[in-house]
Design a protein around this motif. Sequence first.
Motif, PDB file in Angstrom:
ATOM      1  N   ARG A  27       0.808  -1.222   0.000  1.00  0.00           N
ATOM      2  CA  ARG A  27       0.000   0.000   0.000  1.00  0.00           C
ATOM      3  C   ARG A  27       0.841   1.272   0.000  1.00  0.00           C
ATOM      4  N   LEU A  28       1.914   1.321   0.768  1.00  0.00           N
ATOM      5  CA  LEU A  28       2.724   2.550   0.822  1.00  0.00           C
ATOM      6  C   LEU A  28       3.331   2.895  -0.539  1.00  0.00           C
ATOM      7  N   PRO A  29       3.931   1.931  -1.270  1.00  0.00           N
ATOM      8  CA  PRO A  29       4.415   2.274  -2.611  1.00  0.00           C
ATOM      9  C   PRO A  29       3.275   2.678  -3.563  1.00  0.00           C
ATOM     10  N   ALA A  30       2.109   2.065  -3.414  1.00  0.00           N
ATOM     11  CA  ALA A  30       0.967   2.438  -4.270  1.00  0.00           C
ATOM     12  C   ALA A  30       0.515   3.855  -3.960  1.00  0.00           C
ATOM     13  N   MET A  31       0.561   4.226  -2.689  1.00  0.00           N
ATOM     14  CA  MET A  31       0.191   5.588  -2.314  1.00  0.00           C
ATOM     15  C   MET A  31       1.189   6.595  -2.891  1.00  0.00           C
ATOM     16  N   LYS A  32       2.458   6.236  -2.828  1.00  0.00           N
ATOM     17  CA  LYS A  32       3.491   7.121  -3.382  1.00  0.00           C
ATOM     18  C   LYS A  32       3.304   7.272  -4.889  1.00  0.00           C
ATOM     19  N   ALA A  33       3.069   6.152  -5.582  1.00  0.00           N
ATOM     20  CA  ALA A  33       2.871   6.187  -7.032  1.00  0.00           C
ATOM     21  C   ALA A  33       1.628   6.988  -7.419  1.00  0.00           C
ATOM     22  N   ALA A  34       0.612   6.988  -6.553  1.00  0.00           N
ATOM     23  CA  ALA A  34      -0.617   7.732  -6.822  1.00  0.00           C
ATOM     24  C   ALA A  34      -0.498   9.204  -6.413  1.00  0.00           C
ATOM     25  N   GLY A  35       0.662   9.578  -5.854  1.00  0.00           N
ATOM     26  CA  GLY A  35       0.864  10.960  -5.466  1.00  0.00           C
ATOM     27  C   GLY A  35       0.175  11.338  -4.159  1.00  0.00           C
ATOM     28  N   VAL A  36      -0.127  10.347  -3.336  1.00  0.00           N
ATOM     29  CA  VAL A  36      -0.763  10.611  -2.051  1.00  0.00           C
ATOM     30  C   VAL A  36       0.307  11.058  -1.061  1.00  0.00           C
ATOM     31  N   ASP A  37       0.073  12.198  -0.450  1.00  0.00           N
ATOM     32  CA  ASP A  37       0.992  12.745   0.545  1.00  0.00           C
ATOM     33  C   ASP A  37       0.382  12.521   1.922  1.00  0.00           C
ATOM     34  N   LEU A  38       0.947  11.581   2.682  1.00  0.00           N
ATOM     35  CA  LEU A  38       0.407  11.238   4.000  1.00  0.00           C
ATOM     36  C   LEU A  38       0.307  12.453   4.920  1.00  0.00           C
ATOM     37  N   SER A  39       1.227  13.375   4.782  1.00  0.00           N
ATOM     38  CA  SER A  39       1.216  14.539   5.673  1.00  0.00           C
ATOM     39  C   SER A  39       0.023  15.459   5.392  1.00  0.00           C
ATOM     40  N   GLN A  40      -0.588  15.313   4.237  1.00  0.00           N
ATOM     41  CA  GLN A  40      -1.724  16.160   3.868  1.00  0.00           C
ATOM     42  C   GLN A  40      -3.072  15.505   4.126  1.00  0.00           C
ATOM     43  N   LEU A  41      -3.064  14.222   4.487  1.00  0.00           N
ATOM     44  CA  LEU A  41      -4.328  13.516   4.708  1.00  0.00           C
ATOM     45  C   LEU A  41      -4.888  13.844   6.087  1.00  0.00           C
ATOM     46  N   VAL A  42      -6.162  14.217   6.094  1.00  0.00           N
ATOM     47  CA  VAL A  42      -6.852  14.526   7.349  1.00  0.00           C
ATOM     48  C   VAL A  42      -8.235  13.886   7.283  1.00  0.00           C
ATOM     49  N   GLY A  43      -8.509  13.006   8.226  1.00  0.00           N
ATOM     50  CA  GLY A  43      -9.851  12.436   8.343  1.00  0.00           C
ATOM     51  C   GLY A  43     -10.338  11.634   7.160  1.00  0.00           C
ATOM     52  N   THR A  44      -9.458  10.951   6.483  1.00  0.00           N
ATOM     53  CA  THR A  44      -9.901  10.161   5.344  1.00  0.00           C
ATOM     54  C   THR A  44     -10.462   8.822   5.813  1.00  0.00           C
ATOM     55  N   ARG A  45     -11.171   8.155   4.908  1.00  0.00           N
ATOM     56  CA  ARG A  45     -11.763   6.848   5.188  1.00  0.00           C
ATOM     57  C   ARG A  45     -11.227   5.826   4.203  1.00  0.00           C
ATOM     58  N   ALA A  46     -11.471   4.561   4.505  1.00  0.00           N
ATOM     59  CA  ALA A  46     -10.994   3.472   3.641  1.00  0.00           C
ATOM     60  C   ALA A  46     -11.524   3.622   2.219  1.00  0.00           C
ATOM     61  N   ALA A  47     -12.749   4.083   2.075  1.00  0.00           N
ATOM     62  CA  ALA A  47     -13.328   4.254   0.742  1.00  0.00           C
ATOM     63  C   ALA A  47     -12.533   5.245  -0.090  1.00  0.00           C
ATOM     64  N   ASP A  48     -11.902   6.221   0.564  1.00  0.00           N
ATOM     65  CA  ASP A  48     -11.076   7.183  -0.158  1.00  0.00           C
ATOM     66  C   ASP A  48      -9.886   6.479  -0.805  1.00  0.00           C
ATOM     67  N   ALA A  49      -9.264   5.565  -0.077  1.00  0.00           N
ATOM     68  CA  ALA A  49      -8.136   4.812  -0.636  1.00  0.00           C
ATOM     69  C   ALA A  49      -8.600   3.899  -1.758  1.00  0.00           C
ATOM     70  N   ASP A  50      -9.790   3.324  -1.619  1.00  0.00           N
ATOM     71  CA  ASP A  50     -10.323   2.463  -2.686  1.00  0.00           C
ATOM     72  C   ASP A  50     -10.488   3.235  -3.989  1.00  0.00           C
ATOM     73  N   ARG A  51     -10.786   4.521  -3.906  1.00  0.00           N
ATOM     74  CA  ARG A  51     -10.959   5.337  -5.117  1.00  0.00           C
ATOM     75  C   ARG A  51      -9.630   5.747  -5.747  1.00  0.00           C
ATOM     76  N   SER A  52      -8.573   5.857  -4.929  1.00  0.00           N
ATOM     77  CA  SER A  52      -7.333   6.416  -5.473  1.00  0.00           C
ATOM     78  C   SER A  52      -6.206   5.411  -5.661  1.00  0.00           C
ATOM     79  N   LEU A  53      -6.335   4.210  -5.102  1.00  0.00           N
ATOM     80  CA  LEU A  53      -5.262   3.219  -5.218  1.00  0.00           C
ATOM     81  C   LEU A  53      -5.710   2.039  -6.068  1.00  0.00           C
TER      82      LEU A  53
END
Length: 141
Positions: A27-53
């Motif tokens: 998951r962490l490499p997939a988040m990096k490849a998708a341009g997800v910045d963990l430091s910018q995530l606030v209050g997200t849900r699992a469904a959010d990751a399902d849409r972007s990863l």
Amino acid sequence: MHSEILRPMVALIAWTLVMLLWMLATRLPAMKAAGVDLSQLVGTRAADADRSLPASAQWKAHNYNHLMEQPTLFYEVCAVLALSHTGDGVNAWIAWAYVGLRVAHSIAQATTNRVQTRFILFLLSSLALIALTLHAAMAVF
């Protein structure tokens, strides 16, 4: 002396931690490849990751979540069997069958994710859990 049923309990806990590591390693490499910045995530849900990863990266996370669901009943019923001194013999074998089926379910979900395969493994593991629960009920009632 300890009850034999404690061994499959520990084995399933260890497997759950393996799935945690597999989830992070995927998951962490997939988040990096998708341009997800963990430091910018606030209050997200699992469904959010399902849409972007990618789905295949999420399958491990979904399975990890599944290992936090029904197996909690497995741990409790095994504890009852251990405390009632009925966690050896056939109950230990059924517990090992449950663990084996859950590991197979994890591998199926994390790799090919075929629903029919997962359903059969889930059904069989549920039958093992039902058998353990009936044996626990017979031991304490």
